[in-house]
Design a protein around this motif. Structure first.
Motif, mmCIF file in Angstrom:
data_model
loop_
_atom_site.group_PDB
_atom_site.id
_atom_site.type_symbol
_atom_site.label_atom_id
_atom_site.label_comp_id
_atom_site.label_asym_id
_atom_site.label_seq_id
_atom_site.Cartn_x
_atom_site.Cartn_y
_atom_site.Cartn_z
ATOM 1 N N TRP A 54 4.398 3.091 -11.831
ATOM 2 C CA TRP A 54 3.501 1.946 -12.505
ATOM 3 C C TRP A 54 4.329 1.091 -13.275
ATOM 4 C CZ3 TRP A 54 2.717 1.272 -17.543
ATOM 5 C CH2 TRP A 54 3.043 2.606 -18.070
ATOM 6 N N GLN A 170 9.759 3.096 -6.494
ATOM 7 C CA GLN A 170 8.251 3.147 -5.577
ATOM 8 C C GLN A 170 8.978 4.631 -5.076
ATOM 9 O OE1 GLN A 170 5.465 1.710 -7.000
ATOM 10 N NE2 GLN A 170 7.264 1.319 -7.830
ATOM 11 N N ASP A 173 5.890 6.385 -5.003
ATOM 12 C CA ASP A 173 4.883 5.841 -4.985
ATOM 13 C C ASP A 173 4.351 5.671 -2.959
ATOM 14 O OD1 ASP A 173 2.217 4.472 -4.830
ATOM 15 O OD2 ASP A 173 3.312 2.667 -5.729
#
Length: 531
Positions: A54, A170, A173
């Motif tokens: 994040w 990422q 993610d």
């Protein structure tokens, strides 16, 4: 009379003062530059080992604000450059024990690739007294474009290769990583930078309320767009087949025979697991098989015991050519079935660029004492039950290689690696994470066997199937569903960098076309300066 001002205009020429106020401004400038250097470091925490994904959505925003607040475009570029230096030193800190003092100039060179977007941030977000919505929209296209092109430039293997590309942060993610199936890791990087620009506008000082709200709305819109693609993206094309791949991780063993024996013993333990393929790690075989037929005979015995072909990896001097190669070697019941020579080598780790000029670096670092030889092209290896696309270690960081193997017809991309030099660092985790990115880009499952970890496996949608840490030793069989998904990135390749280059070229052409020459006698008044 002495006037203590940093810069004066007298009779059409610049005069630099040396009064006490100028010294104060110098100290003030270097304080901001130091802050920029420090603010580059937190972005490294988005990558493994911390994997705080994040942070990639917000960690660039403070640097954008520092560039926007700079007094000149040149100073904005310097601040972005120093922020890049801080990032590269932090994310590649695991190289410091080996690169030693040379890590600093390397970071300074790579940091230069951040300079263009810093100057753009000043031009688009900071050069006007009141920020306009149109300039924000332009910034959310051109700043990511400049950033992505900088990543493309440093992806040249002689500059260190595409390690720690922003989009690779990422890997864990999956909703955002799904964008890689559209435009590769480049699209993920582009979107993340655009979101950071929106966050900077939404939180920056002296921004009109409507523009601030627009920046926040644009950033949220990009996040929602990524989630929408993840939700509607067609699932990978399932072939209805699941293969069992054995990953062998014997541990860091320097002796060539002991290393071979450890891989052999671990592989034999899989005899009852009925694997379809057994994968050994990089450098698992340290002798030329042609000159040592006994090693091939032992590999054939492993094939006979497990019922699976073995993909070994040879790091040795070849008797025929006299050169050292790193090669994937597929061995079946009757002997070698095919091989692949590594085509992209690690600069300084496996060869020294321009060795006659830079060979002296090896006296102060762990640079390669002798250049490895490289192969010329990618190769598919055909085991009994599947088609393997092999990559060796560093090569898994290159988006185009896995994509091309998928286009050639690989059922699975197999990475053989060895990060034994960096066992107690972030290096093995950063490397293992790249397998997830390559899987989503290529639409193929990716498995990685590392000699001392991390060994891993991922489905084409980025779902983790296995993750064996550096502390683990042995062999494991992973059930890998096969797919033949043809992603948008497979079909159209690097359209994001090309589009970024076009956008920047059009913006430059527009700026040149609209620039009007200053009237004669108005030198120095053509462009407002900001204090």
């Amino acid at each position: 009379m002495t006037i203590a001002r940093g810069r004066l205009r007298q009779r059409g020429r610049a005069v630099t003062s040396t009064g006490p106020q100028a010294g104060g401004r110098d100290r003030h400038r270097w304080a901001w530059r130091s802050a920029a250097f420090a603010l580059g470091a937190p972005l490294a925490l988005a990558f493994p080992r911390p994997s705080l994904w994040w942070l990639a959505f917000v960690a660039l925003a403070p640097l954008v604000l520092l560039a926007r607040a700079a007094p000149t475009a040149r100073e904005a570029g310097v601040r972005a450059w120093l922020g890049g230096c801080g990032f590269f030193l932090s994310v590649d800190s695991w190289l410091l024990p080996n690169a030693k003092v040379f890590a600093v100039p390397a970071a300074l060179v790579l940091g230069l690739l951040w300079l263009p977007w810093g100057r753009l941030a000043w031009r688009l977000l900071g050069a006007e007294p009141r920020l306009q919505p149109g300039r924000v929209a332009l910034a959310m296209v051109l700043l990511p474009s400049a950033f992505v092109l900088g990543e493309v430039v440093r992806s040249w293997d002689a500059l260190g290769g595409p390690w720690a590309l922003l989009g690779a942060s990422q890997w864990n993610d999956r909703p955002v990583l799904a964008l890689a199936s559209l435009g590769g890791v480049w699209l993920v990087s582009f979107v993340l930078v655009a979101i950071n620009v929106g966050v900077a506008v939404a939180t920056g000082p002296r921004v009109p309320r409507a523009v601030r709200g627009g920046g926040a709305l644009a950033a949220c819109g990009l996040v929602l767009a990524a989630l929408a693609w993840w939700a509607v993206r067609p699932p990978p094309g399932d072939l209805g087949r699941v293969v069992r791949i054995g990953l062998v991780q014997p541990g860091k063993i320097d002796n060539v025979e002991a290393r071979f024996s450890a891989s052999e013993s671990a592989s034999l333990s899989l005899a009852g697991a009925r694997p379809d393929l057994v994968v050994w790690s990089e450098s698992s075989v340290g002798r030329d098989p042609e000159a040592n037929p006994g090693d091939v005979a032992r590999l054939r015995r492993v094939v006979a015991a497990t019922g699976a072909d073995v993909l070994a990896n040879v790091d040795a001097r070849r008797q025929q050519t006299g050169g050292i190669y790193k090669s994937s070697l597929l061995v079946g019941p009757d002997g070698p079935l095919g091989s692949y020579d590594k085509i992209r080598l690690v600069p300084f780790g496996e060869y020294v660029p321009a060795r006659p000029l830079l060979g002296w670096v090896g006296r102060f670092t762990d640079a390669a004492a002798e250049n490895r030889h490289r192969g010329t092209h990618l190769v598919l290896l055909h085991a009994r039950s599947l088609t393997v696309g092999p990559l060796i270690c560093f090569e898994s960081s290159f988006p185009d290689l896995a994509r091309n193997l998928a286009r050639m017809g690989a059922d699975v991309v197999v990475v053989q690696s060895a990060t034994t030099t960096f066992q107690q660092t972030w290096g093995p985790q950063q490397h293992g994470a790249l397998a997830a990115v390559r899987a989503v880009e290529s639409g193929r499952p990716v498995v990685q066997a590392s000699i001392a970890g991390v060994s891993a496996a991922f489905e084409p949608d980025g779902r983790m199937l296995a993750w064996e840490p550096t502390t683990w030793r042995g062999a494991v069989v992973v059930r890998v569903p096969l797919s033949r998904d043809s992603t948008v990135y497979d079909r159209f390749g690097d359209w994001v960098p090309v589009s970024s280059a076009v956008a920047l070229a059009l913006a430059l052409a527009g700026a040149v076309a609209t620039r009007r020459p200053a009237p004669r006698g108005s030198w120095g008044r053509g462009r407002p300066r900001r204090g």
